[in-house]
Structures are given as structure tokens and as C-alpha cells.
Design a protein around this motif. Sequence first.
Motif, mmCIF file in Angstrom:
data_model
loop_
_atom_site.group_PDB
_atom_site.id
_atom_site.type_symbol
_atom_site.label_atom_id
_atom_site.label_comp_id
_atom_site.label_asym_id
_atom_site.label_seq_id
_atom_site.Cartn_x
_atom_site.Cartn_y
_atom_site.Cartn_z
ATOM 1 N N LYS A 319 0.791 -1.172 -0.159
ATOM 2 C CA LYS A 319 -0.090 -0.033 -0.105
ATOM 3 C C LYS A 319 0.889 1.142 0.168
ATOM 4 O O LYS A 319 1.853 1.349 -0.902
ATOM 5 C CB LYS A 319 -1.113 -0.149 1.291
ATOM 6 N N LEU A 320 0.643 2.124 0.890
ATOM 7 C CA LEU A 320 1.419 3.276 0.752
ATOM 8 C C LEU A 320 2.679 3.261 1.941
ATOM 9 O O LEU A 320 2.985 3.600 2.762
ATOM 10 C CB LEU A 320 0.473 4.452 1.433
ATOM 11 N N CYS A 321 3.821 2.447 1.097
ATOM 12 C CA CYS A 321 5.032 2.279 1.950
ATOM 13 C C CYS A 321 5.894 2.083 0.738
ATOM 14 O O CYS A 321 5.652 1.695 -0.441
ATOM 15 C CB CYS A 321 4.970 1.156 3.026
ATOM 16 N N GLY A 333 8.271 0.192 -4.309
ATOM 17 C CA GLY A 333 7.060 0.763 -3.620
ATOM 18 C C GLY A 333 5.690 0.434 -4.364
ATOM 19 O O GLY A 333 5.752 -0.355 -5.438
ATOM 20 N N PRO A 334 4.502 0.925 -3.962
ATOM 21 C CA PRO A 334 3.121 0.313 -4.739
ATOM 22 C C PRO A 334 3.268 0.994 -6.104
ATOM 23 O O PRO A 334 3.789 2.132 -6.542
ATOM 24 C CB PRO A 334 2.179 1.152 -4.022
ATOM 25 N N GLU A 362 3.407 -7.517 -7.277
ATOM 26 C CA GLU A 362 3.974 -6.515 -8.087
ATOM 27 C C GLU A 362 4.244 -5.096 -7.365
ATOM 28 O O GLU A 362 3.648 -4.735 -6.371
ATOM 29 C CB GLU A 362 2.939 -6.359 -9.170
ATOM 30 N N VAL A 363 5.459 -4.793 -7.681
ATOM 31 C CA VAL A 363 5.924 -3.436 -7.172
ATOM 32 C C VAL A 363 6.433 -2.628 -8.181
ATOM 33 O O VAL A 363 7.139 -2.892 -9.296
ATOM 34 C CB VAL A 363 6.940 -3.724 -5.826
ATOM 35 N N GLU A 364 6.687 -1.348 -8.094
ATOM 36 C CA GLU A 364 7.546 -0.429 -8.965
ATOM 37 C C GLU A 364 8.775 -0.142 -8.197
ATOM 38 O O GLU A 364 9.005 0.112 -7.130
ATOM 39 C CB GLU A 364 6.769 0.960 -8.957
ATOM 40 N N THR A 365 9.640 -0.123 -9.040
ATOM 41 C CA THR A 365 11.205 -0.014 -8.660
ATOM 42 C C THR A 365 11.544 1.649 -8.809
ATOM 43 O O THR A 365 11.067 2.411 -9.556
ATOM 44 C CB THR A 365 12.173 -0.846 -9.379
ATOM 45 N N GLN A 378 3.378 11.566 -3.945
ATOM 46 C CA GLN A 378 2.281 11.755 -5.075
ATOM 47 C C GLN A 378 0.763 10.981 -4.958
ATOM 48 O O GLN A 378 -0.106 11.478 -5.382
ATOM 49 C CB GLN A 378 2.978 11.474 -6.569
ATOM 50 N N SER A 379 1.261 9.743 -4.583
ATOM 51 C CA SER A 379 -0.003 8.989 -4.385
ATOM 52 C C SER A 379 -1.021 9.635 -3.204
ATOM 53 O O SER A 379 -2.285 9.655 -3.342
ATOM 54 C CB SER A 379 0.309 7.711 -4.000
#
Length: 499
Positions: A319-321, A333-334, A362-365, A378-379
Motif C-alpha cells: 500500500k502506501l509504503c 513501492g506501490p 507486483e511493485v514499482e522500482t 504523489q499517491s
Amino acid sequence: LMADSTTPLMQDGYGPEFKDKTRTYAGCSALPQFLLQTFVLFPVWLMVVVPLMLIYQGIVMLVRLCSPVKPRDPFKGITTEPIQNRPSMDERKLDFVLCGATGFTGTLAAEYLTQIYGMKKYKWAIAGRKQSKLENLKSHLATINPEMKSLPTIVANNKNADDMEQLCLKTKLVMSTVGPYVLYGSELVAACARAGTHYVDITGEIAWVRHVIERLDATARTTGARIVNCCGHDSVPWDLVVYEASKAFRKQGDELKDIRIFDEFKGVASGGTIATLFESFQKPLTKSKRKDGDKRFDPMVTNSEQKKATSKIVTSLPKLCCYYSKENEEYVGPFVMAPVNSNVVKRSNALLGYTERLKYYEVETHSGCMAAWLSVLQSLWFATAIFFPPWKVVMMMTLPSPGQGPSREQMQAGYLKVKAIARSHAGNKQVVRLGFSVDPAYEDTARMMVECGLCSLDEAAEKEGVAGVISPMVAFGSRLTERLVRNGRGCHFSIGAVE
């Protein structure tokens, strides 16, 4: 680039077309934004905006207690019964129609079709609500390829059932870029299912897709229509890497057990995408559920017999981490589209049966901890705009309007790298890499949708006869992988076993 043992690769396993790509907030470039957003905007948000948002939401809850808001049904009043005496595919004048052609992504799709295919191989037309805009687009396309002077145009209102029915009966396939689909796409997709007309779109509106499956899957199977949602950046790349990993294991007599995906993405959102996100979150739809006897279930796991599939997916999405991943040796992160991607993979698993219980992560690097933290902030800003309209007004002053999008330079600088680490039940391991060296969210989304549509017209698809409301890889399989690589503008695909 379909990478093999002779392909020159960079250190991260991708081709040379990614050599000059730079990451968002690479190196020390994140420092100014990090200082501004962390020590100025974040305290203001926490001390001023959040209390005001809580007061606003309290008032909204009281109002809704007195006057409840009914969720929307996007197919209310829309007929879903098959059209009788519909023409056969051979009797239709057009191979495909591009709907929403004058919008931002629609124009990119029309340009791609003009550059790569012209008018010789396929008979196609562009459709929209205003003839003047269609003529302007046609003139623009003619400057790229003179053949486009003869391109047919169709004026149709996508909220008019008769217009949509007449359009669908003329063509074998519809390619749709008319988002937000919950507002402008329901009449069109219903007409395609009823007419036996194949359909592809670029939606990422999963709540709407659930309604499409619930209302139209049985109709499309009856008429033979292939209704394929999510044929762009949402969510072809992720559907593809999971499919190819499962296929590789099955060739070895093995079965996919879990997959861990790391996304490296650079891009800029268009006004249409932002409008769709706000529309999806701020105006919820009625809950869509299928029935299997007395039990109700998620339409995404509907099988070909209209019952609940035995194959399911277990998702693990942060989530937001943000945190450091030892496995990938980067901060992660997410990823904003991960909930959409996992649902499309859920649909594929339900119909193709990769495994009974697929674990999906799944994550974004990010290039560093500051870049990862900025992504989280930004999220937060966007989530606040959903629940606090005054903040949305402030944000919209700096964001593009619907119909506007990134510049050509921004799209050329964009890219996507998807690295998937797949494990099997027998303990084997595969690494799948898929990359797009230009902006995947718009320029290559247009290309992905076009190639998905043309896959639906090829002889192999007609022989297979797969129909219904299905995911891209259920509809097209490795034929789509091959088309994307062959007709790509720097598309990289590779898969290999890991000891």
C-alpha cells in the motif's frame, strides 16, 4: 527485439534500445523535489489539508445518511440480447472501425495504423461524434500517407444505441479509445457483443469490466464475439509475462506457482487518464456479482461455463509504503496500476488455469529512497484529491485537461521495463523480461491495442473460435507477443531459466 543467445544485452538484461533512457529522479535530481515536498508540502498537507478533509468527509457522511446516493449501473436500460439476422463476417464492408479516433490516444492509434498498415491490407474507418474533427484527422493522416485521403469516416454518438448497432453491423472489429468507458463505452461494447463483432479497448476501469463480464459474457459466447478489455498499458505487459512464464513451465511438464514482478516506469499522465481515475473513485458503480446456484462470486473468475472457476489468485501489493528489496537490490513501492494488472491476470488464470492458487506480487522500482518517497507522496496528493474536492481544484490547475497529453518529446523519453521472477511447483525458476523503449501509456498503448485488434482478425483466431468477455492472453496468446516484437518500436522480450 525477441532476445536470444546472440542478442547484445545491457547489464540489466534489456536490449541496447534502452541505453539512453534515464529514470525519473535519477541520482541527485530528486533532492530539490524531496526537500520541497517533504519539508513544505507534506507538513501543510498534514496540518491543514487533512483536518479540512476530515471535516468535509464528516459533512458528506451526514448528508448521505439523510439522502443516500445510489451507485450507478453502467448498463441500466441497455439491451444485451443477440441481434437476430445479423450479417456474417464475410458480408461486412469493413475489417475494423477505430472509435474515439479524434481523442489523444485515438489519434496515436490512427497514426500508427497509417504508418504501418495504410489502406491496402485492411478496409477500415475512423468514427467519432463530430464530422469536422474526423475530417481534420483524416487530413493530418494524409500528410503521413496519401492513401488516407480515401479513409472512410463515420459520425456516431456513442450514447445512442441505434448509432452503435448500425456501426457494429458494418464491421468485423471495433477498436475503442472512448474513455472514461463507464460514461461512454457501455452502449458500444454491448452492441459489439450483440452483433457478433469483435472488440478491443484500452480501459483500466476494472469495476466497469466486471459489469461487462456479468452482462455480456454469455451474449458474446452466443454470437461468437471476442470482447477483449484492457488491451493497452492496462494491462497487456503483465498479462503477457505471466502467460509466457506459465507456458514455459508447462513445456517442462511443470506448473507456475508464484510470480514476483518489478516494474520500472517513466511516463506522464494525460488529461483523459486523470479524468478516468477521478470518475472511477468518486462515482462508484453498483457491485457486480455472478451467481452459481445460491452463491455469488466475482465476475473476473467466471469460467467458460458461466460458473466460478477453481483457479484463483492471491495478490500481494504494497500500500502506501516503500522499502528496500534485497531480491531486486532496489527501493520499491506501490505501482498505481498493480490492482488493475492483478485483476486481468486473475481473469486469465480463471480461464486458462495456470494453477489453482497463483501468488501474484507486483511493485514499482525506484532509483533510490528519495525517489521512492516522492512516489508515495504523489499517491497521497492524488488520494486526497479524490476525497477532498477543493484539493482536486488546486491539483487540476497543474494537470492536463481531457484530450491533452504528453508531448512527443516526453513520450520518446518514456519507457517501461517489466521483470518477472516466476517459480514453479517443482522449484524451478524463470525470469521473464518485457520492455517498451517509448512511452507505454499512450504511444505504445495505441500500438498494443491495434495489434490486439488485428490479432482478432487473423486466421488463427478465427479457427480457434474463442469468444466471450476475455483477457488479452486468453484471446491471443503468444501470437500477440510475436506481433508486438515484430512490429515494435524498440520492444524487448526475453525469457530464461535461472539456476
